[in-house]
Design a protein around this motif. Sequence first.
Motif, short mmCIF file in Angstrom:
data_model
loop_
_atom_site.label_atom_id
_atom_site.label_comp_id
_atom_site.label_asym_id
_atom_site.label_seq_id
_atom_site.Cartn_x
_atom_site.Cartn_y
_atom_site.Cartn_z
N LEU A 231 3.13 0.36 22.38
CA LEU A 231 4.09 -0.19 21.42
C LEU A 231 4.98 0.91 20.80
CD1 LEU A 231 4.21 -3.20 20.73
CD2 LEU A 231 2.93 -2.72 18.64
N ASN A 232 4.39 2.08 20.67
CA ASN A 232 5.13 3.23 20.14
C ASN A 232 6.38 3.55 20.94
OD1 ASN A 232 4.12 4.64 17.86
ND2 ASN A 232 2.23 4.93 18.99
N ARG A 233 6.31 3.24 22.23
CA ARG A 233 7.45 3.55 23.09
C ARG A 233 8.57 2.55 22.90
NH1 ARG A 233 4.48 4.48 28.73
NH2 ARG A 233 3.07 6.10 28.09
N LEU A 234 8.21 1.35 22.41
CA LEU A 234 9.21 0.28 22.31
C LEU A 234 9.86 0.23 20.93
CD1 LEU A 234 7.21 -2.62 24.03
CD2 LEU A 234 8.76 -0.98 25.09
N LEU A 235 9.08 0.51 19.89
CA LEU A 235 9.58 0.35 18.52
C LEU A 235 10.26 1.62 18.03
CD1 LEU A 235 6.51 -1.46 16.87
CD2 LEU A 235 8.58 -2.50 17.76
N PRO A 236 11.28 1.47 17.15
CA PRO A 236 11.90 2.66 16.56
C PRO A 236 10.87 3.45 15.74
CG PRO A 236 13.11 0.66 15.96
CD PRO A 236 11.87 0.22 16.67
N ARG A 237 10.97 4.77 15.80
CA ARG A 237 9.97 5.65 15.16
C ARG A 237 9.88 5.40 13.65
NH1 ARG A 237 6.57 9.45 17.38
NH2 ARG A 237 6.35 11.40 16.25
N LEU A 238 11.04 5.14 13.01
CA LEU A 238 11.02 4.90 11.56
C LEU A 238 10.17 3.67 11.22
CD1 LEU A 238 14.60 5.47 10.09
CD2 LEU A 238 12.44 6.53 9.39
N LEU A 239 10.31 2.63 12.08
CA LEU A 239 9.54 1.40 11.86
C LEU A 239 8.05 1.65 12.06
CD1 LEU A 239 9.40 -1.65 11.33
CD2 LEU A 239 9.87 -2.04 13.76
N VAL A 240 7.73 2.40 13.12
CA VAL A 240 6.33 2.71 13.40
C VAL A 240 5.72 3.46 12.20
CG1 VAL A 240 4.79 4.11 14.85
CG2 VAL A 240 6.62 2.79 15.91
N THR A 241 6.47 4.40 11.65
CA THR A 241 5.98 5.19 10.51
C THR A 241 5.72 4.28 9.31
OG1 THR A 241 7.32 7.00 11.35
CG2 THR A 241 6.42 7.29 9.15
N LYS A 242 6.65 3.31 9.09
CA LYS A 242 6.48 2.35 7.98
C LYS A 242 5.23 1.50 8.19
CE LYS A 242 11.09 1.37 6.27
NZ LYS A 242 12.20 0.42 6.27
N ILE A 243 5.01 1.08 9.44
CA ILE A 243 3.83 0.24 9.74
C ILE A 243 2.54 1.02 9.47
CG2 ILE A 243 2.57 -1.01 11.57
CD1 ILE A 243 5.33 -1.63 12.84
N VAL A 244 2.52 2.28 9.91
CA VAL A 244 1.31 3.10 9.69
C VAL A 244 1.07 3.25 8.19
CG1 VAL A 244 0.23 5.36 10.02
CG2 VAL A 244 1.57 4.35 11.87
N ARG A 245 2.13 3.49 7.43
CA ARG A 245 1.98 3.63 5.96
C ARG A 245 1.38 2.35 5.36
NH1 ARG A 245 4.98 6.04 1.26
NH2 ARG A 245 3.76 5.15 -0.46
N TYR A 246 1.91 1.20 5.82
CA TYR A 246 1.44 -0.09 5.32
C TYR A 246 -0.05 -0.27 5.61
CZ TYR A 246 0.99 -5.18 4.95
OH TYR A 246 0.57 -6.43 4.61
N ILE A 247 -0.42 0.05 6.86
CA ILE A 247 -1.83 -0.11 7.26
C ILE A 247 -2.73 0.83 6.46
CG2 ILE A 247 -3.47 0.16 9.19
CD1 ILE A 247 -1.15 -0.74 11.05
N GLN A 248 -2.29 2.06 6.31
CA GLN A 248 -3.10 3.04 5.55
C GLN A 248 -3.30 2.58 4.11
OE1 GLN A 248 -4.90 5.42 6.49
NE2 GLN A 248 -4.18 5.82 8.56
N GLU A 249 -2.23 2.02 3.50
CA GLU A 249 -2.35 1.55 2.12
C GLU A 249 -3.32 0.37 2.02
OE1 GLU A 249 1.74 2.94 -0.10
OE2 GLU A 249 1.77 1.09 1.07
N LYS A 250 -3.15 -0.58 2.96
CA LYS A 250 -4.05 -1.75 2.96
C LYS A 250 -5.49 -1.32 3.16
CE LYS A 250 -1.42 -5.25 2.40
NZ LYS A 250 -1.51 -5.85 1.10
N ASN A 251 -5.68 -0.29 3.98
CA ASN A 251 -7.02 0.15 4.35
C ASN A 251 -7.78 0.78 3.19
OD1 ASN A 251 -9.11 0.47 6.18
ND2 ASN A 251 -8.42 2.51 6.84
N ARG A 252 -7.08 1.48 2.31
CA ARG A 252 -7.80 2.26 1.27
C ARG A 252 -7.56 1.81 -0.15
NH1 ARG A 252 -11.59 5.60 3.85
NH2 ARG A 252 -10.70 6.08 5.85
N ASN A 253 -6.50 0.96 -0.40
CA ASN A 253 -6.21 0.64 -1.81
C ASN A 253 -6.94 -0.61 -2.30
OD1 ASN A 253 -4.70 2.88 -2.23
ND2 ASN A 253 -2.82 1.92 -1.52
#
Length: 253
Positions: A231-253
Amino acid sequence: MKTSVVTGGASGIGLELVKLLIEDNYKVFIVDNNSENLKKLEKLLNPKYFVGIKEDMSSLSSPKKIYRKLKDENIEVLINNAGFGDYGKFYKTDWEKEEKMINLHVVNTTHLTKLFLKDMVKKNNGKIMNISSVAAFQPGPLMSLYYATKAYILHFTEAIANEVKDKNICISALCPGQTKTNFQKNVSSKQNKIMFNVSCPVKVARYGYRALKANETISIPGNFNKFLVFLNRLLPRLLVTKIVRYIQEKNRN
Ligand SMILES: NC(=O)c1ccc[n+]([C@@H]2O[C@H](COP(=O)([O-])OP(=O)(O)OC[C@H]3O[C@@H](n4cnc5c(N)ncnc54)[C@H](OP(=O)(O)O)[C@@H]3O)[C@@H](O)[C@H]2O)c1
């Protein structure tokens, strides 16, 4: 008996890799900084097949110490597995922990690989596995250094695997997704909440070990993890970075 070295081999994925090496008739030098876990191995593994070495692999002197100790053992397999994560915004996290992570994942993985690879090239025989992560394929806000150091391991491993491709030497990067080990406990005092797509260390180790033997440069255990990397190859890098941030926040907050 054939000989091998596994760093961080006293628990988790490393320990499962140790068991696979022993099944394959290797004697394993297990380097770990956790003396309690090293002690437990005495009950778990046949003493004929392993030697525990207590060493903090984030200390810059450790690669030379380990190499000096083992250089006459004809090491055929090196597995750079020891690693840990850290959670939080980079401007708030603890530099001492991060410096250790950079030393362990980047400097010492590189140094230990260089020391043993030189001998493997002379003998035209050897295998090296470096443990990276699915985290290696994109930036990781809130775990910035962990993702970045795992990306280093992946790129470094791919490059040197290419350099030795005409030799009888296999170099492979294992890139697990979330795996049920002690890893998450050491990332943060805030417990991780996302328990979807969690693998077990036995399966991850088996997948990586098979890939090492088959001379596959990159191995990603699990179809969902493969899909995420794709999926990393298909999605724009900025979007991927936002998604990772979202997941990390959901995971620990
Ligand atoms: N579990 C996951 O979700 C996951 C996903 C992707 C990649 N990985 C990677 O897989 C590798 C193995 O981790 P794991 O999940 O098996 O975790 P683990 O159960 O915590 O095992 C890591 C082992 O390495 C040891 N270690 C840590 N720092 C060390 C150091 N400075 N010197 C020597 N030994 C050290 C640990 O000792 P202590 O007990 O003292 O910490 C532990 O025995 C790591 O490189 C990790 O980044 C894990």
